[in-house]
Design a protein around this motif. Structure first.
Motif, mmCIF file in Angstrom:
data_model
loop_
_atom_site.group_PDB
_atom_site.id
_atom_site.type_symbol
_atom_site.label_atom_id
_atom_site.label_comp_id
_atom_site.label_asym_id
_atom_site.label_seq_id
_atom_site.Cartn_x
_atom_site.Cartn_y
_atom_site.Cartn_z
ATOM 1 N N ASP A 153 40.598 -11.781 -22.657
ATOM 2 C CA ASP A 153 41.631 -12.750 -22.861
ATOM 3 C C ASP A 153 41.145 -13.636 -23.846
ATOM 4 O O ASP A 153 41.732 -14.808 -24.267
ATOM 5 C CB ASP A 153 41.757 -13.563 -21.703
ATOM 6 C CG ASP A 153 40.426 -14.244 -21.077
ATOM 7 O OD1 ASP A 153 39.378 -14.031 -21.752
ATOM 8 O OD2 ASP A 153 40.867 -14.993 -20.121
ATOM 9 N N GLY A 154 40.109 -13.247 -24.764
ATOM 10 C CA GLY A 154 39.673 -13.715 -25.725
ATOM 11 C C GLY A 154 38.552 -15.043 -25.320
ATOM 12 O O GLY A 154 37.945 -15.433 -26.099
ATOM 13 N N GLU A 155 38.323 -15.030 -24.009
ATOM 14 C CA GLU A 155 37.252 -15.976 -23.567
ATOM 15 C C GLU A 155 36.025 -15.467 -23.024
ATOM 16 O O GLU A 155 36.169 -14.218 -22.504
ATOM 17 C CB GLU A 155 38.021 -17.054 -22.315
ATOM 18 C CG GLU A 155 39.263 -17.667 -23.088
ATOM 19 C CD GLU A 155 38.992 -18.327 -23.934
ATOM 20 O OE1 GLU A 155 38.082 -19.020 -24.483
ATOM 21 O OE2 GLU A 155 39.988 -19.015 -24.734
ATOM 22 N N LEU A 156 34.884 -16.020 -23.232
ATOM 23 C CA LEU A 156 33.671 -15.520 -22.788
ATOM 24 C C LEU A 156 33.560 -15.832 -21.319
ATOM 25 O O LEU A 156 33.549 -17.186 -20.768
ATOM 26 C CB LEU A 156 32.561 -15.972 -23.811
ATOM 27 C CG LEU A 156 32.534 -15.366 -24.964
ATOM 28 C CD1 LEU A 156 31.235 -16.219 -25.782
ATOM 29 C CD2 LEU A 156 32.465 -14.066 -25.113
ATOM 30 N N ASP A 157 33.207 -14.868 -20.480
ATOM 31 C CA ASP A 157 33.112 -15.021 -19.025
ATOM 32 C C ASP A 157 31.537 -14.953 -18.557
ATOM 33 O O ASP A 157 31.006 -14.429 -19.561
ATOM 34 C CB ASP A 157 34.064 -14.042 -18.227
ATOM 35 C CG ASP A 157 35.533 -14.053 -18.790
ATOM 36 O OD1 ASP A 157 36.163 -15.216 -18.853
ATOM 37 O OD2 ASP A 157 36.036 -13.219 -19.161
ATOM 38 N N ILE A 158 31.316 -14.719 -17.492
ATOM 39 C CA ILE A 158 29.804 -14.634 -16.880
ATOM 40 C C ILE A 158 29.633 -13.583 -15.812
ATOM 41 O O ILE A 158 30.552 -14.010 -14.721
ATOM 42 C CB ILE A 158 29.146 -16.143 -16.630
ATOM 43 C CG1 ILE A 158 29.280 -16.721 -18.043
ATOM 44 C CG2 ILE A 158 27.755 -15.790 -16.374
ATOM 45 C CD1 ILE A 158 28.797 -18.121 -17.896
ATOM 46 N N ILE A 159 29.042 -12.853 -15.747
ATOM 47 C CA ILE A 159 28.572 -12.122 -14.573
ATOM 48 C C ILE A 159 27.020 -12.618 -13.954
ATOM 49 O O ILE A 159 26.424 -12.598 -14.953
ATOM 50 C CB ILE A 159 28.622 -10.576 -14.583
ATOM 51 C CG1 ILE A 159 29.849 -10.139 -15.366
ATOM 52 C CG2 ILE A 159 28.255 -9.610 -13.500
ATOM 53 C CD1 ILE A 159 30.941 -9.997 -14.354
ATOM 54 N N ALA A 160 27.091 -13.044 -12.573
ATOM 55 C CA ALA A 160 25.895 -13.488 -12.448
ATOM 56 C C ALA A 160 25.320 -13.138 -11.003
ATOM 57 O O ALA A 160 26.409 -12.419 -10.258
ATOM 58 C CB ALA A 160 25.779 -15.129 -12.320
ATOM 59 N N SER A 161 24.308 -12.696 -10.825
ATOM 60 C CA SER A 161 23.422 -12.289 -9.639
ATOM 61 C C SER A 161 22.592 -13.206 -9.042
ATOM 62 O O SER A 161 22.157 -14.238 -9.642
ATOM 63 C CB SER A 161 22.722 -11.013 -9.815
ATOM 64 O OG SER A 161 21.539 -10.940 -10.635
ATOM 65 N N ASP A 162 22.431 -13.095 -7.641
ATOM 66 C CA ASP A 162 21.675 -13.957 -6.754
ATOM 67 C C ASP A 162 20.857 -13.049 -5.906
ATOM 68 O O ASP A 162 21.198 -12.287 -5.086
ATOM 69 C CB ASP A 162 22.578 -15.015 -5.711
ATOM 70 C CG ASP A 162 21.662 -15.825 -5.026
ATOM 71 O OD1 ASP A 162 20.709 -15.549 -4.433
ATOM 72 O OD2 ASP A 162 22.196 -16.957 -5.189
ATOM 73 N N MET A 163 19.452 -13.168 -5.836
ATOM 74 C CA MET A 163 18.649 -12.506 -5.390
ATOM 75 C C MET A 163 18.376 -12.752 -3.698
ATOM 76 O O MET A 163 18.045 -12.078 -2.967
ATOM 77 C CB MET A 163 17.244 -12.483 -5.817
ATOM 78 C CG MET A 163 17.289 -11.749 -7.363
ATOM 79 S SD MET A 163 17.608 -10.035 -7.169
ATOM 80 C CE MET A 163 16.243 -9.452 -6.322
ATOM 81 N N ILE A 164 18.794 -14.097 -3.086
ATOM 82 C CA ILE A 164 18.567 -14.537 -2.010
ATOM 83 C C ILE A 164 19.773 -14.069 -1.144
ATOM 84 O O ILE A 164 19.653 -13.496 0.284
ATOM 85 C CB ILE A 164 18.445 -15.938 -1.924
ATOM 86 C CG1 ILE A 164 17.000 -16.338 -2.596
ATOM 87 C CG2 ILE A 164 18.152 -16.395 -0.476
ATOM 88 C CD1 ILE A 164 15.869 -15.629 -2.204
ATOM 89 N N THR A 165 21.139 -14.526 -1.623
ATOM 90 C CA THR A 165 22.143 -14.426 -0.849
ATOM 91 C C THR A 165 22.777 -12.968 -1.297
ATOM 92 O O THR A 165 23.750 -12.568 -0.812
ATOM 93 C CB THR A 165 23.400 -15.341 -1.209
ATOM 94 O OG1 THR A 165 23.630 -15.252 -2.474
ATOM 95 C CG2 THR A 165 22.870 -16.794 -0.760
ATOM 96 N N GLU A 166 22.157 -12.156 -2.112
ATOM 97 C CA GLU A 166 22.631 -10.898 -2.593
ATOM 98 C C GLU A 166 24.273 -11.014 -3.190
ATOM 99 O O GLU A 166 24.902 -10.126 -3.290
ATOM 100 C CB GLU A 166 22.518 -9.931 -1.446
ATOM 101 C CG GLU A 166 21.176 -9.702 -1.229
ATOM 102 C CD GLU A 166 20.841 -8.837 0.233
ATOM 103 O OE1 GLU A 166 22.021 -8.314 0.946
ATOM 104 O OE2 GLU A 166 19.946 -8.365 0.520
ATOM 105 N N LEU A 167 24.161 -12.127 -3.979
ATOM 106 C CA LEU A 167 25.505 -12.332 -4.689
ATOM 107 C C LEU A 167 25.629 -11.623 -5.825
ATOM 108 O O LEU A 167 24.616 -11.727 -6.687
ATOM 109 C CB LEU A 167 25.692 -13.766 -4.632
ATOM 110 C CG LEU A 167 26.829 -14.344 -5.406
ATOM 111 C CD1 LEU A 167 28.293 -13.866 -4.670
ATOM 112 C CD2 LEU A 167 26.809 -16.009 -5.651
ATOM 113 N N PHE A 168 26.653 -11.045 -6.197
ATOM 114 C CA PHE A 168 27.335 -10.474 -7.639
ATOM 115 C C PHE A 168 28.529 -11.064 -7.687
ATOM 116 O O PHE A 168 29.489 -10.978 -7.136
ATOM 117 C CB PHE A 168 27.291 -8.942 -7.487
ATOM 118 C CG PHE A 168 27.162 -8.191 -8.711
ATOM 119 C CD1 PHE A 168 26.355 -9.025 -9.835
ATOM 120 C CD2 PHE A 168 27.200 -7.075 -8.756
ATOM 121 C CE1 PHE A 168 25.967 -8.239 -11.000
ATOM 122 C CE2 PHE A 168 26.960 -6.424 -10.062
ATOM 123 C CZ PHE A 168 26.363 -6.935 -11.042
#
Length: 464
Positions: free
Chosen positions: A93-108
């Motif tokens: 869509d022309g906008e910069l998004d972010i993919i992030a990870s979390d090592m404690i809650t195992e979140l992606f």
């Protein structure tokens, strides 16, 4: 959401070492453990901002006001143990998004940008989902559908460790992770076209606690499936980068082993590698290094900007910052810039004035700040366009997709590098005029290095 103005210059002094002088400017203070520091034009206003983890819970945005000051705002606070993040337009869509990870809650998590730097969190996987512990990953278009996918080192919900392909569906959702290779103790991953077929391949390092380590390649067949094989299993590795170290336009591998030695694996152009050792004085547990490839001086080879650190916390001012200077034959000499520094978490080396000198940002764990070190030396540039005899025209600039380059001499090659010196595109050419497409690159500022008649010219281009 916290939103406040940071003072642009809190203090300025000079640092002298090895005959290089720097002005020192604190651009952000009271930033607890500024990890994964990334410089990017997130709001697409033409200047470069910062994004970083702060502490154990937050992902923060430092918007460049264009006058030496930055405004800090929170992107996301749903973390408990920040691991890694990547910035890219994930839904085209022309906008910069972010993919992030979390090592404690195992979140992606996929953080969607609404165009005003407000982010909505969409969970890709978490805890008992398809994968656990997404500790390191890369984002790129691996299956040729024009959407950026994810390849991640992780643990499967059924306890298989390995490397997984996560396909981007293009609508803000992602397919269930597909196991590329089951392999214990994979720890870092890098992506790039290593065999010259334009598909994006992967390199994976392994640091086995009770098993062998190694370095592995995954050759992409063009649809997001990979042929996975070992480059070496002789050494355990814990730090990995890719760059063209010898100026032959293919991507080499730079890794640090558990023996604290830096290795350069030379690519022959077809993803076969020859191992070389880069000797440093920091080959011990007390002073091992992390590094960023960068071309210092605008020549045809890559140098390595580094900082020293140790395993474990310390309050001693004992750390060093500098670079390993490549002589063109892949012999490296240590150029020390700073010493007796507090503990460093991040470095971002770049050439602020395009004058052939190295400037850099440091993110400090002990001082909780982000500091710009601007090189004050005046060199005689040999690779900057106004000092060359050949005449080169690059247009349009800014650019959305297609760049045209015209030269008074035959162009032999063109490289596009990001501001860290990483090659993101290589264009062979043997003509006075060439065009190429950079629509797949993220918005931001790039250096275009045009080689003609054994001279290299650097042109700065803004990708919209």
């Amino acid at each position: 959401m916290k939103h406040f103005l940071l003072l642009g210059v809190i203090f300025v002094n000079l640092v002298n070492l090895n005959a290089q002088s720097f002005s020192q400017t604190t651009i952000a203070s009271s930033v607890t453990e500024p990890a994964n520091l990334t410089r990017v034009d997130l709001d697409k206003d033409g200047d470069l901002d910062f994004v970083c983890f702060e502490g154990d819970t937050d992902l923060e945005f430092f918007s460049n006001n264009g006058d030496g000051t930055y405004t800090q705002s929170n992107i996301y606070s749903g973390l408990d143990g920040p691991g890694h993040f990547e910035i890219a337009d994930m839904d085209n869509d022309g906008e910069l998004d972010i993919i992030a990870s979390d090592m404690i809650t195992e979140l992606f998590v996929f953080l969607k940008n609404d165009g005003n730097e407000n982010f909505t969190a969409n969970i890709i996987t978490q805890d008992a989902g398809d994968i656990n512990n997404p500790f390191h990953f890369v984002v790129d278009n691996f299956d040729g559908d024009n959407y950026k996918d994810i390849v991640v080192c992780a643990q499967h919900a059924f306890d298989a460790y390995g490397v997984f392909f996560v396909k981007n569906n293009g609508d803000g959702t992602f397919a269930a992770p597909d196991l590329i290779e089951e392999d214990d103790f994979v720890n870092m991953i890098a992506a790039g076209d290593i065999d010259g077929d334009t598909d994006i391949d992967i390199i994976v390092s392994k640091n086995g606690m009770f098993t062998n380590g190694g370095l592995y390649k995954g050759i992409n067949n063009g649809s997001g499936s990979f042929t996975y094989s070992a480059i070496t299993t002789a050494t355990k590795f814990n730090y990995l980068k890719m760059a063209d170290m010898d100026g032959d336009t293919d991507l080499d591998i730079i890794v640090k082993g558990n023996d604290y030695i830096v290795y350069w694996y030379e690519n022959d152009g077809s993803a076969s590698y020859t191992a070389h050792t880069i000797t440093t004085p920091y080959e011990s547990i007390d002073e091992f290094i992390e590094f960023e490839p960068i071309n210092i001086g605008g020549d045809s080879d890559m140098d390595l900007f580094f900082f020293t650190k140790i395993s474990g916390d310390t309050n001693m001012d004992r750390f060093k910052v500098g670079y390993l200077e490549n002589d063109g034959s892949q012999n490296f000499t240590v150029q020390l810039l700073l010493e007796e520094q507090p503990e460093v978490l991040n470095v971002i080396p770049f050439d602020l004035a395009s004058d052939g000198d190295v400037d850099f940002y440091l993110g400090s764990e002990d001082n909780s700040d982000i500091v710009l070190y601007e090189n004050l030396e005046v060199d005689n540039p040999t690779s900057i366009d106004e000092y060359n005899q050949i005449d080169v025209l690059l247009y349009p600039n800014p650019v959305t997709d297609i760049i045209t380059i015209e030269s008074s001499e035959v162009i032999s090659s063109v490289e596009v590098r990001d501001l860290s010196g990483n090659i993101v595109k290589v264009i062979p050419a043997e003509s006075l005029k060439t065009t190429f497409d950079i629509s797949s690159l993220s918005s931001g500022i790039y250096n275009v290095i045009i080689t003609s008649n054994n001279q290299s010219i650097v042109k700065k281009v803004v990708k919209k």
